[in-house]
Design a protein around this motif. Structure first.
Motif: not given
Length: 279
Positions: A109-126
């Motif tokens: 589950a940690v890996e799934g959350f991590y993958d989702s968060l990473r893509t959102e940060l990339l989308h937001d150019k954070s």
């Protein structure tokens, strides 16, 4: 070492408590630059003997504890557009093994959350950095703390490393924007091998992982465990497997020196090509 430190004991499964601790840390020390999600607990038991409340508790600590930590860290780092969050995974993030179903499920589950968060940060150019470190078996105190229904005392399976190796990897991940770091050949073998031939891993683990996760010493079924509450006292960082544990990881060294390793390989290929052409 010339620096000021403070600590607060909280149950990471309690999101409110984690948030309050973050507030107090920033009041004491200033803005949080690095946040490491590392807390875990586990139950060593066949699935047929597990209880629903045990799955919930391990998930609340091992998975949601990392989610709660990330949310508190992001609340502070996103407005500043800086900071580093490190998630701590395992070879078992990708490959479930017998007798640790609750822990394996939580790490997946940690890996799934991590993958989702990473893509959102990339989308937001954070500019907030996140990394996940996949760890091997470690000589920590967890094997004397976990709840166990096994006849003999639990032990780490595969090659064992000292906790300092994990700390080295986590520090490097915090300072470098690596998507993922694998520590130890056993971790690489488990993750890559499972991608290639999961059916083979099934058979190997079915035949070896039951005995491989137990010592020859009988377990006390009434000993304390830390599933619901921590065991009081300072128990240090090291477990009982120091004689078997390695103090370094070649895989970690290669990962940390990735640029130099790749450069050396390219140079050797270039020299080989030139030798063939000029020969």
């Amino acid at each position: 070492m010339g620096h000021r430190a403070v600590y607060y004991e909280v149950d990471v499964a309690d999101a409110v408590a984690v948030e309050e601790a973050a507030e107090r840390i920033e009041e004491e020390l200033g803005a949080i630059d690095v946040w490491v999600n590392n807390a875990m607990n586990s139950v060593f038991s066949p699935i047929k003997k597990m209880k629903a409340e045990e799955y919930k508790r391990v998930t609340d600590v091992t998975y949601l504890g990392q989610v709660n930590g990330a949310l508190s860290a992001l609340k502070r780092m996103l407005p500043r557009d800086k900071g580093s969050i490190v998630f701590v995974g395992s070879a078992l993030t990708y490959r479930g093994i017998p007798l640790q179903s609750a822990y394996c499920g939580a790490k997946h589950a940690v890996e799934g959350f991590y993958d989702s968060l990473r893509t959102e940060l990339l989308h937001d150019k954070s500019k907030v950095k996140i990394s996940i470190v996949q760890l091997p078996a470690l000589n920590t105190t967890q094997f004397g703390f976990v709840k166990s229904r096994l006849p003999n005392k639990p032990q780490p399976m595969g090659t064992i490393y000292q906790p300092e190796v994990a700390a080295d990897a986590i520090l490097f991940a915090a300072e470098n924007n690596r998507r993922e770091m694998m520590v130890g050949w056993s971790t690489v073998k488990a993750i890559i091998g499972n991608k290639i031939a999961p059916w083979y891993a099934d058979r190997v683990l079915a035949n070896s992982a039951f005995k491989g996760q137990q010592t020859d010493e009988r377990e006390d079924p009434n000993r304390e465990n830390n599933v619901w509450e921590p065991i009081p006292g300072d128990h240090g960082a090291h477990g009982n497997f120091g004689e078997k544990a390695k103090n370094s990881s070649t895989v970690l060294w290669l990962s940390k020196n990735k640029k130099y390793v790749e450069g050396t390989i390219l140079l050797l290929i270039l020299l080989l090509v030139l030798w063939i052409i000029l020969d």
